[in-house]
Each structure stands twice: as structure tokens, then as C-alpha cells.
Motif scaffolding. Sequence first.
Motif, PDB file in Angstrom:
ATOM      1  N   HIS A  70       3.588  -3.615   0.328  1.00 58.68           N
ATOM      2  CA  HIS A  70       4.380  -4.621   1.043  1.00 58.68           C
ATOM      3  C   HIS A  70       5.337  -5.394   0.138  1.00 58.68           C
ATOM      4  CE1 HIS A  70       1.592  -7.409  -0.760  1.00 58.68           C
ATOM      5  NE2 HIS A  70       2.332  -8.417  -0.314  1.00 58.68           N
ATOM      6  N   THR A  90       2.455  -9.324   5.625  1.00 56.58           N
ATOM      7  CA  THR A  90       2.343  -7.871   5.770  1.00 56.58           C
ATOM      8  C   THR A  90       1.332  -7.265   4.805  1.00 56.58           C
ATOM      9  OG1 THR A  90       4.319  -7.723   4.399  1.00 56.58           O
ATOM     10  CG2 THR A  90       4.619  -7.486   6.787  1.00 56.58           C
ATOM     11  N   LEU A  93      -1.489  -5.642   6.533  1.00 57.00           N
ATOM     12  CA  LEU A  93      -1.355  -4.300   7.105  1.00 57.00           C
ATOM     13  C   LEU A  93      -2.081  -3.248   6.261  1.00 57.00           C
ATOM     14  CD1 LEU A  93       2.409  -4.411   8.108  1.00 57.00           C
ATOM     15  CD2 LEU A  93       0.468  -4.239   9.682  1.00 57.00           C
ATOM     16  N   TYR A 116       9.477   2.106   5.570  1.00 51.90           N
ATOM     17  CA  TYR A 116       8.739   1.233   6.482  1.00 51.90           C
ATOM     18  C   TYR A 116       9.013   1.625   7.930  1.00 51.90           C
ATOM     19  CZ  TYR A 116      13.258  -1.198   6.330  1.00 51.90           C
ATOM     20  OH  TYR A 116      14.598  -1.503   6.359  1.00 51.90           O
ATOM     21  N   ILE A 121       5.453  -2.296  12.633  1.00 50.13           N
ATOM     22  CA  ILE A 121       5.157  -3.589  12.008  1.00 50.13           C
ATOM     23  C   ILE A 121       5.472  -4.728  12.972  1.00 50.13           C
ATOM     24  CG2 ILE A 121       5.765  -5.122  10.083  1.00 50.13           C
ATOM     25  CD1 ILE A 121       6.196  -2.448   8.448  1.00 50.13           C
ATOM     26  N   TYR A 126       4.171  -9.104  13.152  1.00 48.37           N
ATOM     27  CA  TYR A 126       4.503  -9.588  11.813  1.00 48.37           C
ATOM     28  C   TYR A 126       6.003  -9.804  11.735  1.00 48.37           C
ATOM     29  CZ  TYR A 126      -0.146  -8.309  10.176  1.00 48.37           C
ATOM     30  OH  TYR A 126      -1.500  -8.241   9.995  1.00 48.37           O
ATOM     31  N   THR A 128       9.370  -9.423   9.930  1.00 40.61           N
ATOM     32  CA  THR A 128       9.843  -8.442   8.947  1.00 40.61           C
ATOM     33  C   THR A 128      10.957  -9.020   8.070  1.00 40.61           C
ATOM     34  OG1 THR A 128      11.348  -7.512  10.595  1.00 40.61           O
ATOM     35  CG2 THR A 128       9.189  -6.453  10.353  1.00 40.61           C
TER      36      THR A 128
END
Length: 163
Positions: A70, A90, A93, A116, A121, A126, A128
Motif C-alpha cells: 500500500h 489501505t 487490505l 491497483y 478498493i 477505502y 484512494t
Amino acid sequence: MGFFDFLKGKKDKKVVEIYSPLAGRVIPLEEVPDDAFSQKMIGDGCAIDPAPGAIYAPIDGEIDIFETNHAISVETPSGLELIIHFGVDTVKLNKEGLVRIAENGGVKRGAELVKYDLDLIKSKNYSTKTPIIVTNMDVVESIEVVANGDVNVGDLLMKVTLK
């Protein structure tokens, strides 16, 4: 030292150019929904609200991709230290939606580092928004964010003047 050197001022300052590591829209750090970034506790720079794609090396240097893919730290030959932090929280994740392409070590500007999955995501709620931050501000005289609006990978993003 020549007689008129005082008119020239100090020696020329070193300016380091940082290129956009991903495509998207340039936003101020204040728009990143995390106090550590928005209040510049980690350092200064800007952020990008990304388009689908990948993260690329913004400059020649040594990279360290975090275990969870991340975030990426970059140290330039001039000693400038950067971090590219994909999104907010992130790390949770644990690599999901973030695929490492490069290995840690030396890279050239433009090398693909991490792909990505933007939709995945975002589907997990989340943010970004991706800060690109100079972390060793003690060596920095000034940072000029030269890009605004939409950027592509490799567009000039910031000029950092070293002390």
C-alpha cells in the motif's frame, strides 16, 4: 571567490523534479481524509485522486515497497526521501487489490511498481486519495506543486528545492 560573487548570492540551489507516479487528479494534502497527511505531520507535498492503473517510480532512486503493497518509500540520489501512500487505511487490505510488480532496490523513473484495483478498493469503502510526500523536510527549502487538475503518469508534479 571573485570580487562580485556577493552579487550572485549563494551557490545555485539543487532542484529535484518529482514526476507523477500515477494518473488522476492532483489535490492538496488537506483533502486527504487522514490527519497525519492532511495536517502535514509526515511531510509536505500533494496528493492524487487516482484513475485506474498502477503506481510508477516518480524519480530515479532506491525504493522500498511495504509488505502490504500500500505504500512505497523512495530515496533519491540527492538524499530526498519520499513516500507514496496509496489511499487511507489501505494497509488493512493486506495486499488485496494491490499487486507488487517491482522488487525493492534501485529503480529508474517510470518503472512500474504496484498495480491497483481501484474499483475493488473503493468497493471496500477505502479512500484512494494518494499522498506523495517529502518526508525529510529538514533538507528542503521549498516545494512547488507545479501540476494541477488531471495528470498522467510521468507528468512533472513537483519541484523540490533543497537547502
